[in-house]
Motif scaffolding. Sequence first.
Motif, PDB file in Angstrom:
ATOM      1  N   LEU A   1       1.049  -1.260  -0.131  1.00 59.65           N
ATOM      2  CA  LEU A   1       0.052   0.025  -0.018  1.00 59.65           C
ATOM      3  C   LEU A   1       0.939   1.190  -0.089  1.00 59.65           C
ATOM      4  O   LEU A   1       0.565   2.478  -0.556  1.00 59.65           O
ATOM      5  CB  LEU A   1      -0.896   0.062   1.118  1.00 59.65           C
ATOM      6  CG  LEU A   1      -2.034  -1.112   0.993  1.00 59.65           C
ATOM      7  CD1 LEU A   1      -2.930  -0.899   2.476  1.00 59.65           C
ATOM      8  CD2 LEU A   1      -2.883  -0.975  -0.118  1.00 59.65           C
ATOM      9  N   ALA A   2       2.022   1.232   0.423  1.00 57.88           N
ATOM     10  CA  ALA A   2       2.918   2.253   0.480  1.00 57.88           C
ATOM     11  C   ALA A   2       2.365   3.787   0.891  1.00 57.88           C
ATOM     12  O   ALA A   2       2.512   4.717   0.434  1.00 57.88           O
ATOM     13  CB  ALA A   2       3.641   2.262  -0.986  1.00 57.88           C
ATOM     14  N   ASP A   3       1.663   3.336   1.868  1.00 55.29           N
ATOM     15  CA  ASP A   3       1.100   4.782   2.509  1.00 55.29           C
ATOM     16  C   ASP A   3       1.514   5.435   3.753  1.00 55.29           C
ATOM     17  O   ASP A   3       1.682   4.341   4.410  1.00 55.29           O
ATOM     18  CB  ASP A   3      -0.410   4.682   2.945  1.00 55.29           C
ATOM     19  CG  ASP A   3      -1.224   5.779   3.059  1.00 55.29           C
ATOM     20  OD1 ASP A   3      -0.768   6.685   3.918  1.00 55.29           O
ATOM     21  OD2 ASP A   3      -2.222   6.068   2.384  1.00 55.29           O
ATOM     22  N   PRO A   4       2.208   6.567   3.887  1.00 56.29           N
ATOM     23  CA  PRO A   4       2.931   7.141   4.694  1.00 56.29           C
ATOM     24  C   PRO A   4       2.144   6.920   5.973  1.00 56.29           C
ATOM     25  O   PRO A   4       3.034   7.317   7.114  1.00 56.29           O
ATOM     26  CB  PRO A   4       3.535   8.385   4.189  1.00 56.29           C
ATOM     27  CG  PRO A   4       2.425   8.904   3.302  1.00 56.29           C
ATOM     28  CD  PRO A   4       2.093   7.598   2.746  1.00 56.29           C
ATOM     29  N   ARG A   5       0.923   7.009   6.040  1.00 57.87           N
ATOM     30  CA  ARG A   5       0.386   7.273   7.407  1.00 57.87           C
ATOM     31  C   ARG A   5       0.201   5.611   8.135  1.00 57.87           C
ATOM     32  O   ARG A   5      -0.296   5.685   9.119  1.00 57.87           O
ATOM     33  CB  ARG A   5      -1.315   7.703   7.006  1.00 57.87           C
ATOM     34  CG  ARG A   5      -1.227   9.065   6.451  1.00 57.87           C
ATOM     35  CD  ARG A   5      -2.466   9.497   6.030  1.00 57.87           C
ATOM     36  NE  ARG A   5      -3.049   8.718   4.905  1.00 57.87           N
ATOM     37  CZ  ARG A   5      -4.329   8.775   4.154  1.00 57.87           C
ATOM     38  NH1 ARG A   5      -5.071   9.716   4.437  1.00 57.87           N
ATOM     39  NH2 ARG A   5      -4.377   8.028   3.010  1.00 57.87           N
ATOM     40  N   ILE A   6       0.585   4.822   7.337  1.00 59.39           N
ATOM     41  CA  ILE A   6       0.597   3.375   8.181  1.00 59.39           C
ATOM     42  C   ILE A   6       2.159   3.237   8.624  1.00 59.39           C
ATOM     43  O   ILE A   6       3.067   3.567   8.055  1.00 59.39           O
ATOM     44  CB  ILE A   6       0.391   2.471   6.906  1.00 59.39           C
ATOM     45  CG1 ILE A   6      -1.144   2.474   6.215  1.00 59.39           C
ATOM     46  CG2 ILE A   6       0.596   0.989   7.696  1.00 59.39           C
ATOM     47  CD1 ILE A   6      -1.267   1.406   5.198  1.00 59.39           C
ATOM     48  N   ARG A   7       2.066   2.818   9.777  1.00 53.50           N
ATOM     49  CA  ARG A   7       3.030   2.467  10.425  1.00 53.50           C
ATOM     50  C   ARG A   7       2.965   1.055  10.753  1.00 53.50           C
ATOM     51  O   ARG A   7       2.226   0.247  11.707  1.00 53.50           O
ATOM     52  CB  ARG A   7       3.184   3.133  11.916  1.00 53.50           C
ATOM     53  CG  ARG A   7       3.548   4.902  11.850  1.00 53.50           C
ATOM     54  CD  ARG A   7       3.215   5.416  13.063  1.00 53.50           C
ATOM     55  NE  ARG A   7       4.424   5.008  13.823  1.00 53.50           N
ATOM     56  CZ  ARG A   7       4.317   5.220  15.183  1.00 53.50           C
ATOM     57  NH1 ARG A   7       3.169   6.033  15.657  1.00 53.50           N
ATOM     58  NH2 ARG A   7       5.158   4.766  16.137  1.00 53.50           N
ATOM     59  N   LEU A   8       3.921   0.092  10.396  1.00 53.92           N
ATOM     60  CA  LEU A   8       3.738  -1.390  10.654  1.00 53.92           C
ATOM     61  C   LEU A   8       5.068  -1.675  11.604  1.00 53.92           C
ATOM     62  O   LEU A   8       6.180  -1.446  11.476  1.00 53.92           O
ATOM     63  CB  LEU A   8       4.172  -1.882   9.168  1.00 53.92           C
ATOM     64  CG  LEU A   8       4.240  -3.604   9.168  1.00 53.92           C
ATOM     65  CD1 LEU A   8       2.997  -3.987   9.918  1.00 53.92           C
ATOM     66  CD2 LEU A   8       4.565  -4.138   7.919  1.00 53.92           C
TER      67      LEU A   8
END
Length: 254
Positions: free
Chosen positions: A62-69
């Motif tokens: 998804l490469a979304d900067p709002r996601i922290r994994l």
Amino acid sequence: MNDQNRLPDVPLRASICMATYNGAEFVEEQLASILAQLGPDDEIVIVDDASTDDTVARIRQLADPRIRLIEAAANQGYVRSFEQAVRASRGGAIFLADQDDVWIGGRLDAMLEALATQAVVASNFDVLGGGDRPPIPRLRAADSGRHRANLWGIMVGYRAYYGCGMAFRREVLPSFVPVPAYLHESHDLWLAILGNTAGSIRHLDDSTLLRRLHESNATPRGWRSLRVILAARVVLLRLMVEARRRLRAASART
């Protein structure tokens, strides 16, 4: 995608906290439904509980900067994974989200509005694709202030508090964590107990998500044995005592 170890300490509006485990089949649909409602000052904190499928790869795609994994080194169970995600969050409002549901449009704003006046909010859900809900009455906004009745409802099992439909203000965090070590399920009831014991919880009449019911749900769908039911009630009593202790301690510190 952000690396949790290289993040500035920047306050955010909302943190959506999710625990994933072998959720590759549904996690992208759920994340898409959440991301559609988030602004640039929101985040999703995901703790993957050592999945053995391609859950992590699908999240990374998804490469979304709002996601922290955050990837757990070993399987620790969903309660500890949610706790880890909550501890890593930075938002003023903390939402709990399952990996396999779908958020209904307007959910984020409706729950943030409720959190403007109450410390905890709990909403209803509908079943994705239709079908029967669990045999527990829906939450009613009119019961929000009936805190003793709500606690009794938790004890006997007729208050429909599900973590996937709940959120809380950051001020609750020092009471919520550490989650008691003896609690291996029902972190949502722990949160509901804290909200009702503090006298600050709001029920939403509306459904804010579509819940996917299947055999891999962490919440059991069938009836449990009497022994298991009684053991769970003992745990709930312990949680109610612990909630009072922690809230008194928090009050003494302020």
